[in-house]
Write an enzyme that holds these catalytic residues in place. Structure first.
Site, short mmCIF file in Angstrom:
data_model
loop_
_atom_site.label_atom_id
_atom_site.label_comp_id
_atom_site.label_asym_id
_atom_site.label_seq_id
_atom_site.Cartn_x
_atom_site.Cartn_y
_atom_site.Cartn_z
CG ASP A 1 -8.51 6.73 -7.11
OD1 ASP A 1 -9.38 7.60 -6.91
OD2 ASP A 1 -8.57 5.93 -8.07
CG HIS B 1 -13.81 -1.81 -1.54
ND1 HIS B 1 -13.81 -2.28 -2.83
CD2 HIS B 1 -14.87 -2.41 -0.93
CE1 HIS B 1 -14.83 -3.13 -3.00
NE2 HIS B 1 -15.49 -3.21 -1.86
CE1 TYR C 1 -4.08 -1.59 -0.51
CE2 TYR C 1 -3.17 -3.20 1.03
CZ TYR C 1 -4.12 -2.85 0.08
OH TYR C 1 -5.09 -3.74 -0.30
CG ASN D 1 -11.98 3.59 -7.87
OD1 ASN D 1 -12.11 2.38 -8.05
ND2 ASN D 1 -12.13 4.47 -8.83
N GLY E 1 -16.76 1.90 -14.85
CA GLY E 1 -15.42 1.38 -14.59
C GLY E 1 -15.33 0.31 -13.52
CB THR E 2 -17.02 -1.32 -11.08
OG1 THR E 2 -17.09 -2.55 -10.34
CG2 THR E 2 -18.41 -0.75 -11.26
P1 OAD Z 1 -11.94 -4.46 -11.94
O1 OAD Z 1 -10.52 -4.52 -12.35
O2 OAD Z 1 -12.58 -5.72 -11.46
O3 OAD Z 1 -12.83 -3.91 -13.13
C1 OAD Z 1 -12.46 -2.76 -13.85
C2 OAD Z 1 -13.49 -2.49 -14.91
O4 OAD Z 1 -13.11 -1.29 -15.57
C3 OAD Z 1 -13.57 -3.59 -15.99
O5 OAD Z 1 -14.94 -3.90 -16.25
C4 OAD Z 1 -12.91 -2.95 -17.20
O6 OAD Z 1 -13.45 -3.41 -18.43
C5 OAD Z 1 -13.20 -1.48 -16.98
N1 OAD Z 1 -12.28 -0.54 -17.61
C6 OAD Z 1 -10.98 -0.73 -17.97
N2 OAD Z 1 -10.48 0.39 -18.51
C7 OAD Z 1 -11.45 1.32 -18.48
C8 OAD Z 1 -11.55 2.69 -18.88
N3 OAD Z 1 -10.51 3.34 -19.42
N4 OAD Z 1 -12.72 3.33 -18.69
C9 OAD Z 1 -13.78 2.68 -18.12
N5 OAD Z 1 -13.75 1.40 -17.72
C10 OAD Z 1 -12.60 0.72 -17.91
O7 OAD Z 1 -12.03 -3.30 -10.84
P2 OAD Z 1 -13.19 -2.97 -9.79
O8 OAD Z 1 -14.51 -3.39 -10.29
O9 OAD Z 1 -13.00 -1.55 -9.40
O10 OAD Z 1 -11.21 -4.08 -3.78
O11 OAD Z 1 -12.75 -3.89 -8.60
C11 OAD Z 1 -13.54 -3.93 -7.45
C12 OAD Z 1 -12.70 -4.21 -6.23
O12 OAD Z 1 -11.87 -5.34 -6.46
C13 OAD Z 1 -11.73 -3.10 -5.89
O13 OAD Z 1 -12.31 -2.06 -5.15
C14 OAD Z 1 -10.69 -3.81 -5.09
C15 OAD Z 1 -10.56 -5.07 -5.91
O14 OAD Z 1 -10.15 -6.19 -5.23
C16 OAD Z 1 -10.37 -4.21 -2.73
O15 OAD Z 1 -9.17 -4.09 -2.83
C17 OAD Z 1 -11.04 -4.53 -1.44
#
Ligand code: OAD
Length: 237
Positions: A92, A107, A56, A90, A182-183
């Site tokens: 950040d 988170h 981290y 996020n 973006g998730t």
């Molecule tokens: P993921 O990495 O699972 O998903 C990211 C999403 O963003 C995917 O669906 C991509 O297709 C999309 N993506 C990629 N580039 C992009 C862009 N330029 N614009 C828009 N979308 C884009 O990430 P999260 O869903 O944020 O938790 O992950 C959820 C949690 O898993 C996080 O908060 C973290 C992680 O483990 C903890 O650490 C507790």
């Protein structure tokens, strides 16, 4: 006086990708290169807190080198016309740095730490002693709080409760429009939040990839990156 439309945003790492922050999954995501079990579980913290702090510390240092992008900025700008509530997975601080004033972190936050609670976080003790540390590293042996405990990242590790979940569900239940951006919607309980949206609420999703959530009937999928997708979303309102 007319009340402003409430736009609730569920954001994830994809919204920060164009700022230079890695997403977690898919093609070179963070979790493709580091094992969750080594850095993001309560067990990892018990076994090797130095490794967890280092992971981290590196991410915090990187955060200091990047800036919000147009997707964050458009959301902040939208507050002039709408009641915008951001619920983010996020850790950040790019939404805040872009100027958004209502950001709920599900988170945790990279720029904060709290004293560990003897490996038992359930009584909420350590949550009372969250402190802002900006972008500096934290070392093993650095303690805080009245019981003088090791400082740990203010991050929700896998297997830990999500303290802001109820607040988030209440916000989603008031949405006129829900925007998912973006998730991958793979991490629960965050991924279940959209079920709390009221009937008649328009649901939009911005993601360059197809995902099961985008395929849910009634979801308007803007299949693009966050910066272009946000510009498109504003036009559709
Ligand atoms: P993921 O990495 O699972 O998903 C990211 C999403 O963003 C995917 O669906 C991509 O297709 C999309 N993506 C990629 N580039 C992009 C862009 N330029 N614009 C828009 N979308 C884009 O990430 P999260 O869903 O944020 O938790 O992950 C959820 C949690 O898993 C996080 O908060 C973290 C992680 O483990 C903890 O650490 C507790």
């Amino acid at each position: 006086m007319q009340t402003q439309k409430k736009i609730v945003v569920l954001s994830g790492s994809g919204i920060s990708a164009e700022s230079g922050i890695s997403t977690f999954r898919g093609g070179d995501g963070l979790w493709d290169n580091v094992r969750i079990e080594d850095v993001c579980t309560a067990e990892a913290w018990r076994r090797n807190p130095g490794r967890v702090l280092e992971f981290y510390n590196d991410r915090r240092a990187q955060l200091a080198t990047v800036d919000p992008n147009d997707a964050h900025r458009i959301l902040a700008e939208m507050e002039k016309e709408y009641d915008v509530r951001i619920i983010t997975q996020n850790v950040d601080d790019l939404h805040e740095r872009a100027g958004s004033t209502s950001v709920l972190h599900l988170h945790g936050e990279l720029t904060k730490v709290r004293p560990e609670n003897c490996c038992c976080e359930e009584d909420g003790f350590s949550l009372k002693y969250v402190q802002d540390i900006g972008y500096r590293p934290v070392s093993l042996g650095e303690c805080g709080g009245p019981r003088h405990r090791q400082l740990r990242p203010h991050i929700v590790f896998f297997g830990e409760a999500v303290p802001n979940l109820e607040k988030a569900a209440a916000i989603v239940s008031q949405a006129d429009i829900l925007l998912i951006v973006g998730t991958s919607m793979q991490v629960y309980p965050a991924a279940s939040l959209y079920h709390y949206s009221p009937e008649g609420c328009g649901i939009y999703m911005i993601d360059p990839e197809d995902s099961p959530a985008a395929a849910v009937s009634g979801v308007h999928h803007i299949k693009d990156v966050a910066t272009r997708g946000m510009a498109e979303f504003v036009k559709l309102l």
